[in-house]
Design a protein around this motif. Structure first.
Motif, short mmCIF file in Angstrom:
data_model
loop_
_atom_site.label_atom_id
_atom_site.label_comp_id
_atom_site.label_asym_id
_atom_site.label_seq_id
_atom_site.Cartn_x
_atom_site.Cartn_y
_atom_site.Cartn_z
N PHE A 318 -38.40 12.76 7.42
CA PHE A 318 -38.17 12.55 8.76
C PHE A 318 -37.97 13.50 9.59
N GLN A 319 -37.91 13.36 11.03
CA GLN A 319 -37.70 14.61 12.10
C GLN A 319 -36.40 14.44 12.49
N PRO A 320 -35.89 15.56 13.03
CA PRO A 320 -34.46 15.57 13.58
C PRO A 320 -34.37 14.74 14.52
N ILE A 321 -33.03 13.97 15.03
CA ILE A 321 -33.02 13.24 16.05
C ILE A 321 -31.65 13.54 16.73
N LEU A 322 -31.47 13.54 17.96
CA LEU A 322 -30.12 13.39 18.62
C LEU A 322 -30.07 12.32 19.49
N TYR A 323 -29.04 11.41 19.12
CA TYR A 323 -28.67 10.21 19.79
C TYR A 323 -27.68 10.52 21.00
N GLN A 324 -27.48 9.50 21.99
CA GLN A 324 -26.71 9.48 22.75
C GLN A 324 -25.32 9.19 22.62
N ASN A 325 -24.44 10.06 23.12
CA ASN A 325 -23.04 9.72 22.50
C ASN A 325 -22.26 8.34 23.02
N ASN A 326 -21.48 7.94 22.52
CA ASN A 326 -20.92 6.75 22.63
C ASN A 326 -19.25 7.02 22.31
N PRO A 327 -18.53 6.34 23.36
CA PRO A 327 -18.95 5.77 24.71
C PRO A 327 -19.28 7.03 25.64
N ASN A 328 -19.95 6.29 26.66
CA ASN A 328 -20.34 7.07 27.81
C ASN A 328 -20.44 6.43 28.97
N PHE A 330 -16.38 8.50 28.87
CA PHE A 330 -15.30 8.52 28.13
C PHE A 330 -14.18 9.32 28.55
N THR A 331 -13.01 8.94 28.17
CA THR A 331 -11.70 9.80 28.58
C THR A 331 -11.16 10.44 27.51
N GLU A 332 -10.77 9.80 26.31
CA GLU A 332 -10.31 10.34 25.44
C GLU A 332 -11.13 11.13 24.26
N SER A 333 -11.98 10.49 23.96
CA SER A 333 -13.03 11.04 22.79
C SER A 333 -14.38 10.20 22.65
N THR A 334 -15.36 11.04 22.21
CA THR A 334 -16.56 10.27 22.14
C THR A 334 -17.26 10.99 20.93
N ILE A 335 -18.24 10.00 20.41
CA ILE A 335 -19.04 10.42 18.97
C ILE A 335 -20.48 10.59 19.41
N ILE A 336 -21.03 11.72 18.76
CA ILE A 336 -22.35 12.12 18.98
C ILE A 336 -22.89 12.11 17.60
N LYS A 337 -23.98 11.09 17.64
CA LYS A 337 -24.50 10.97 16.25
C LYS A 337 -26.00 11.83 16.17
N VAL A 395 -34.46 20.06 19.69
CA VAL A 395 -34.62 18.82 19.29
C VAL A 395 -34.54 17.82 20.50
N ASP A 396 -33.49 18.14 21.18
CA ASP A 396 -33.26 17.21 22.48
C ASP A 396 -31.95 17.54 23.27
N THR A 397 -32.15 17.24 24.48
CA THR A 397 -30.81 17.36 25.37
C THR A 397 -30.42 16.09 26.19
N LYS A 398 -29.29 15.66 26.00
CA LYS A 398 -28.71 14.59 26.78
C LYS A 398 -27.68 14.96 27.63
N ARG A 399 -26.94 13.87 28.14
CA ARG A 399 -26.05 14.10 29.13
C ARG A 399 -24.77 13.04 28.87
N LEU A 400 -23.35 13.79 29.04
CA LEU A 400 -22.39 12.99 28.79
C LEU A 400 -21.68 13.21 29.95
N ILE A 401 -20.43 12.26 30.26
CA ILE A 401 -19.61 12.26 31.31
C ILE A 401 -18.37 12.00 30.85
N LEU A 402 -17.32 12.97 31.41
CA LEU A 402 -15.97 12.87 30.84
C LEU A 402 -15.19 12.49 32.11
N THR A 403 -14.34 11.35 32.16
CA THR A 403 -13.65 11.02 33.36
C THR A 403 -12.16 10.89 32.94
N LYS A 404 -11.37 11.40 33.89
CA LYS A 404 -9.70 11.18 33.50
C LYS A 404 -9.15 10.82 34.92
#
Length: 404
Positions: A318-328, A330-337, A395-404
């Protein structure tokens, strides 16, 4: 004789009174009262003590003007650019009050009457200096405000906090029939003004491929909803270049089937397209195409040449894949798969701010499907980019948003 005695008595009354007022209505009725203000050729003032004193009230029930003021240039030449002012109004305000220079209102004489009402009409022209303004307004002083404020609702008769200094400010929809020329256009897009932020769905390319781009000319007459010619004036000036050139665009009814959120139905029933918000969809499509190109290049570079010595070489599973972070967002933490093939030697997750400055890099040692937890305390509130690079290839570039 009686008329002469009346005039003499009136003069005596004026001379014997330290305060005099002169009231005149359009029917010619005249009364004399207090008078104490004589700065102009004809000046009127009052200090009745009431909350809304009326210095003069002029009423006309016939067609024409209730009051007409004319000012003509004298025969002798005036100094350069000296103003000839027809009417000048000064108004000052006390604490917590509003100063209104001129306030106009226009209403039908009776309800249900078919007529037009215009609060203020102005015109100017034929000046050879190039400065002919129907209405000329400007903002003076150092405080926030606007030279011209217009609203489509009576809810804003007291104005609104415009939050800056503007030449013009409009509260409501604005329609222009013709070209709009400006040095630049901007759209409010601060994340602090948004909520329920979500990523655009993938496969935008498939939707864009279904769009029907057309070439057309504008009709030079107004039409009814039934697409028949109306009796109203032409929609455009007959000499407008809008009528003489071809235009390119989409058909609103067709786009509505694909992106209904981009279609606006006006109060007249006709449909418009929000072309500005097509731009993010185009950007998303370019990102998808770029990912496909990178994968093709990666496959081309990593695929072994099948020859006598490597005829049985194994292809990557398979080929490398970058997934969208969740949640997005986020305020405290997020997971990037991400998905890292076993054949990959180096895998690094880079994090950048919106200006492209590198904030952090995380080496990924695990292979297969793995995940990285990103703590919000390590970043400040804002928008960030994260990229997965394996063996020197993005491989890929994605965007994440941090709110406080």
């Amino acid at each position: 004789m009686k008329k002469g005695l009346f005039i003499i008595g009136l003069l005596c009354l004026l001379n014997s009174t330290t305060k005099a007022q002169l009231y005149v209505d359009v029917e010619g009725h005249t009364a004399v009262g207090d008078w104490n203000f004589t700065q102009g050729v004809f000046s009127v003032s009052t200090n009745t003590g009431s909350q809304q004193p009326q210095i003069a009230f002029i009423k006309s029930t016939e067609s024409g003007c209730a009051l007409e003021v004319c000012n003509f240039t004298p025969n002798n030449y005036l100094s350069y650019q000296e103003e000839i002012v027809g009417t000048r109004v000064f108004s000052t305000a006390q604490q917590y009050r509003r100063a209104i220079g001129i306030k106009t209102s226009s209403y039908p004489a009776n309800s249900g009457v078919s007529c037009s009402t215009i609060g203020l009409m102005a015109s100017a022209g034929d000046g050879t200096s190039g400065y002919n303004y129907g209405i000329n307004t400007y903002l003076s002083g150092t405080q926030n405000g606007t030279g011209l404020f217009a609203a489509s609702s009576s809810n804003y008769t007291s104005g609104i906090d415009v939050g800056g200094k503007w030449a013009g400010y409009f509260q409501g929809d604005v329609k222009v029939v013709g070209y709009v020329t400006a040095t630049a256009f901007t759209t409010t897009s601060d994340y602090r003004l948004k909520e329920n932020i979500r990523q655009i769905e993938s496969r935008s390319l498939d939707k864009l491929m279904n769009l029907n781009v057309v070439r057309y000319k504008l009709k030079n007459y107004q039409v009814n909803m039934s697409d028949t010619v109306s009796t109203k004036p032409s929609a455009y000036d007959l000499n407008s270049p809008l009528l003489k050139t071809d235009h390119y665009g989409l058909i609103a009814q067709e786009l509505k089937e694909i992106y209904p959120e981009l279609i606006i139905e006006g109060e007249d029933g006709f449909l418009s397209i929000n072309y500005i918000e097509l731009i993010p969809i185009l950007i998303k499509t370019v990102q998808e195409l770029n990912t496909k190109v990178d994968l093709l290049e990666c496959n081309s570079a990593s695929s072994p040449v099948k020859g006598p010595d490597n005829i049985n070489a194994k292809e990557p599973e398979f080929q490398p894949i970058l997934y969208q972070n969740n949640p997005n967002p986020f305020t405290e933490s997020t997971i990037i798969k991400c998905l890292i093939p076993q054949e990959v030697s180096d895998a690094v997750l880079y994090i950048y701010d919106i200006n492209g400055h590198q904030i952090n890099n995380i080496t990924i040692s695990e292979r297969g499907e793995t995940s990285i937890k990103l703590d919000g305390n390590t970043l400040y509130a804002g928008i960030f980019l994260y990229s997965l690079i394996t063996d020197g290839i993005v491989v890929d570039t994605k965007r994440l948003i941090l709110t406080k």
